[in-house]
Design a protein around this motif. Structure first.
Motif, mmCIF file in Angstrom:
data_model
loop_
_atom_site.group_PDB
_atom_site.id
_atom_site.type_symbol
_atom_site.label_atom_id
_atom_site.label_comp_id
_atom_site.label_asym_id
_atom_site.label_seq_id
_atom_site.Cartn_x
_atom_site.Cartn_y
_atom_site.Cartn_z
ATOM 1 N N MET A 256 26.807 20.199 -70.989
ATOM 2 C CA MET A 256 26.131 21.223 -70.489
ATOM 3 C C MET A 256 25.332 21.731 -71.490
ATOM 4 S SD MET A 256 28.359 23.618 -68.036
ATOM 5 C CE MET A 256 28.646 22.763 -66.598
ATOM 6 N N GLY A 257 24.207 22.606 -70.825
ATOM 7 C CA GLY A 257 23.526 23.613 -71.574
ATOM 8 C C GLY A 257 22.836 22.372 -72.653
ATOM 9 N N ALA A 258 22.640 23.078 -73.884
ATOM 10 C CA ALA A 258 21.953 22.506 -74.648
ATOM 11 C C ALA A 258 23.014 21.448 -75.573
ATOM 12 C CB ALA A 258 21.223 23.265 -75.970
ATOM 13 N N ALA A 259 23.737 20.897 -74.931
ATOM 14 C CA ALA A 259 24.702 20.167 -75.375
ATOM 15 C C ALA A 259 24.330 19.216 -76.238
ATOM 16 C CB ALA A 259 25.615 19.599 -74.406
ATOM 17 N N PRO A 260 24.523 19.015 -77.447
ATOM 18 C CA PRO A 260 24.033 17.815 -78.265
ATOM 19 C C PRO A 260 24.478 16.384 -77.845
ATOM 20 C CG PRO A 260 25.394 19.304 -79.555
ATOM 21 C CD PRO A 260 25.478 19.802 -78.253
ATOM 22 N N THR A 261 23.966 15.546 -77.828
ATOM 23 C CA THR A 261 24.478 14.276 -77.594
ATOM 24 C C THR A 261 24.868 13.462 -78.859
ATOM 25 O OG1 THR A 261 22.788 14.172 -75.887
ATOM 26 C CG2 THR A 261 23.721 12.027 -76.237
ATOM 27 N N LEU A 262 26.091 13.099 -78.892
ATOM 28 C CA LEU A 262 26.646 12.293 -79.848
ATOM 29 C C LEU A 262 26.819 11.000 -79.455
ATOM 30 C CD1 LEU A 262 29.306 14.672 -81.666
ATOM 31 C CD2 LEU A 262 26.820 14.550 -82.022
ATOM 32 N N THR A 263 26.495 10.040 -80.447
ATOM 33 C CA THR A 263 26.789 8.573 -80.115
ATOM 34 C C THR A 263 28.266 8.505 -80.085
ATOM 35 O OG1 THR A 263 27.046 7.792 -82.439
ATOM 36 C CG2 THR A 263 24.706 7.783 -81.336
ATOM 37 N N ALA A 264 28.508 7.236 -79.588
ATOM 38 C CA ALA A 264 30.101 7.142 -79.398
ATOM 39 C C ALA A 264 30.620 6.826 -80.672
ATOM 40 C CB ALA A 264 30.323 5.500 -78.829
ATOM 41 N N ARG A 265 30.199 6.179 -81.705
ATOM 42 C CA ARG A 265 30.765 6.226 -83.175
ATOM 43 C C ARG A 265 30.867 7.641 -83.661
ATOM 44 N NH1 ARG A 265 33.301 2.146 -84.005
ATOM 45 N NH2 ARG A 265 32.641 0.620 -85.363
ATOM 46 N N GLU A 266 29.750 8.490 -83.402
ATOM 47 C CA GLU A 266 29.886 9.927 -84.034
ATOM 48 C C GLU A 266 31.030 10.644 -83.227
ATOM 49 O OE1 GLU A 266 25.144 10.240 -84.906
ATOM 50 O OE2 GLU A 266 25.969 11.094 -82.919
ATOM 51 N N ILE A 267 31.449 10.404 -81.964
ATOM 52 C CA ILE A 267 32.381 11.059 -81.416
ATOM 53 C C ILE A 267 33.641 10.414 -81.821
ATOM 54 C CG2 ILE A 267 33.542 11.183 -79.165
ATOM 55 C CD1 ILE A 267 31.060 11.837 -77.835
ATOM 56 N N GLN A 268 33.807 9.217 -82.216
ATOM 57 C CA GLN A 268 34.831 8.690 -82.783
ATOM 58 C C GLN A 268 35.330 9.308 -84.076
ATOM 59 O OE1 GLN A 268 33.914 4.554 -82.539
ATOM 60 N NE2 GLN A 268 35.853 4.012 -81.590
ATOM 61 N N VAL A 269 34.173 9.575 -84.818
ATOM 62 C CA VAL A 269 34.504 10.000 -86.157
ATOM 63 C C VAL A 269 34.859 11.592 -86.105
ATOM 64 C CG1 VAL A 269 33.285 10.785 -88.440
ATOM 65 C CG2 VAL A 269 32.754 8.547 -87.531
ATOM 66 N N LEU A 270 34.188 12.268 -85.211
ATOM 67 C CA LEU A 270 34.555 13.593 -84.940
ATOM 68 C C LEU A 270 36.138 13.858 -84.517
ATOM 69 C CD1 LEU A 270 33.622 16.501 -84.882
ATOM 70 C CD2 LEU A 270 32.890 16.063 -82.580
ATOM 71 N N GLU A 271 36.340 12.769 -83.799
ATOM 72 C CA GLU A 271 37.908 12.664 -83.371
ATOM 73 C C GLU A 271 38.904 12.587 -84.455
ATOM 74 O OE1 GLU A 271 37.790 9.986 -80.226
ATOM 75 O OE2 GLU A 271 37.684 11.656 -78.665
ATOM 76 N N GLY A 272 38.487 11.711 -85.495
ATOM 77 C CA GLY A 272 39.122 11.537 -86.737
ATOM 78 C C GLY A 272 39.310 12.670 -87.271
ATOM 79 N N MET A 273 38.323 13.489 -87.507
ATOM 80 C CA MET A 273 38.121 14.741 -88.270
ATOM 81 C C MET A 273 39.262 15.536 -87.547
ATOM 82 S SD MET A 273 34.328 15.457 -89.045
ATOM 83 C CE MET A 273 33.357 14.196 -90.013
ATOM 84 N N SER A 274 39.174 15.865 -86.185
ATOM 85 C CA SER A 274 40.139 16.622 -85.616
ATOM 86 C C SER A 274 41.382 16.211 -85.523
ATOM 87 C CB SER A 274 39.742 16.584 -84.056
ATOM 88 O OG SER A 274 40.279 15.679 -83.181
ATOM 89 N N HIS A 275 41.887 15.086 -85.935
ATOM 90 C CA HIS A 275 43.103 14.587 -86.314
ATOM 91 C C HIS A 275 43.618 14.897 -87.649
ATOM 92 C CE1 HIS A 275 42.721 13.203 -82.085
ATOM 93 N NE2 HIS A 275 44.070 13.694 -82.009
ATOM 94 N N GLY A 276 42.804 15.439 -88.447
ATOM 95 C CA GLY A 276 43.099 15.672 -89.936
ATOM 96 C C GLY A 276 42.824 14.461 -90.840
ATOM 97 N N ARG A 277 42.272 13.378 -90.367
ATOM 98 C CA ARG A 277 41.785 12.243 -91.256
ATOM 99 C C ARG A 277 40.782 12.668 -92.199
ATOM 100 N NH1 ARG A 277 45.380 10.470 -87.326
ATOM 101 N NH2 ARG A 277 44.471 9.213 -85.533
ATOM 102 N N SER A 278 40.985 11.774 -93.301
ATOM 103 C CA SER A 278 39.949 12.063 -94.215
ATOM 104 C C SER A 278 38.892 10.797 -93.862
ATOM 105 C CB SER A 278 40.338 11.775 -95.797
ATOM 106 O OG SER A 278 40.852 10.288 -95.779
#
Lengths: 203, 203
Positions: free
Chosen positions: A136-158
């Motif tokens: 929604m809104g000016a939501a940035p569009t991340l690629t699938a890979r980028e979201i996977q990396v972001l998810e990894g970060m959100s789970h505390g992975r290095s």
DNA sequence: ACGACGGTCACCCAAAAGAGTTACGGGCCC
DNA sequence: GGGCCCGTAACTCTTTTGGGTGACCGTCGT
């Protein structure tokens, strides 16, 4: 006589909006209101061609105002203004009949483009598929890979751990990280994770 | 005097819920609140027999509100409201002591059945084993300072910046950070921010 | 009065992150 | 065919982070 009504409870924002809208070609008059009640009162005497209204307002909220305005005048064109945290409110407002929305961080060019379009085409509506809360809104569009990396970060992975998990080199993970930071406007991974949550990109 | 408290930040949803709950046999009064703070405030003066509360709310999140409500009144009966995307939040809320949950697109009959059951049986609980996915027992209690530091992180600030903002040395910020990591079970700041969002400690 | 806890600060040290840059192959769209 | 974006990867260099530890001072509860 093309006129636009701007409604925001913050005087600063209101004035900034008024000035911005006044520069849109074809707009001859910009009136302002500080809250939903004022919009409705004003609407009785003087209907504008377009209403820009904050979703979050004291008293009558933006969503409720949309409802009442449309039940008084089904042809009213309304664009909601919002901050990132307000995705639910925007969805409700659009469901209630608002034509679209603008993120408050939108550039002036974006605002003018949207207003121009709404004024030019009385049937204009935001494409409904863009209203999923996730983008929604000016939501940035991340690629699938980028979201996977972001998810990894959100789970505390290095980065190294994310790399092992996705069969990538750590350097590649860092590249994805840098790119997604840029897209989100994040200053570091903690910020990126927070923005991911706020945009509904991760849970 | 059987009363139910309905809490949702969206006026539309709140009103719809209020009306739906009011039709449940035996319910004599339905009060409403727009956010977690209001629920807690209201709870001091006037305890309802049942609380229906959205998981996702601005300010105090639903999970955090459940925690505080139950620490003030361990007997409070709370049912969470949720959208499909929020299963983790529901699991956390139930782990924190909510009695069950309802999907927002539940039929009116479903809602009434659940409310009826919860009111009839003060011990009623959703079968807990069905919600174990993200279960981790008690919610961590962060101090005010720790939450401030966590919020700083969620806005992308470095420890030094947070220190300047809060008039603390960077070393002190790092101490708070280390402690809140420990409490949350976070491996780094990105993880801590994610957990903060999932627990409803920050937004 | 004692202990627990919270808030404050400091020091050391290793590991990780992040910024900048370059590079190459593959799609996809004009 | 020429951009443009995506995914991949490597290199260097500086800054930041996180863990460990120790310490002092309040307050609160027992």
């Amino acid at each position: 006589m093309t006129s636009v009504l701007v409604c925001d409870d913050s005087p600063l924002a209101r004035e900034a909006l008024r000035r911005a809208v006044a520069t849109v070609p074809g707009v001859e008059r910009v009136t302002t209101a500080a809250n939903g009640e004022e919009v409705l009162r004003r609407w009785g005497a003087d209907r504008s061609d377009l209403v820009l209204m904050d979703v979050r307002m004291p008293g009558l909220g933006g969503v409720e105002t949309v409802r009442r305005l449309l039940s008084a005048d089904p042809g009213a064109r309304i664009i909601m203004l919002t901050v990132a945290e307000d995705l639910d409110g925007v969805a409700l407002a659009v469901a209630a009949g608002a034509r679209g929305y603008l993120h408050k961080d939108a550039s002036r060019a974006e605002l003018r483009a949207t207003v121009t379009q709404a004024l030019a085409d009385p049937t204009w509506r935001l494409a409904p598929r863009r209203l999923r809360s996730a983008d929604m809104g000016a939501a940035p569009t991340l690629t699938a890979r980028e979201i996977q990396v972001l998810e990894g970060m959100s789970h505390g992975r290095s980065n190294a751990e994310i790399g092992r998990e996705l069969f990538l080199s750590e350097d590649t993970v860092k590249t994805h990280a840098r790119r997604l930071f840029k897209k989100l406007g994040a200053s570091d991974r903690a910020h990126a994770v927070a923005l991911g949550f706020r945009w509904g990109l991760v849970r």
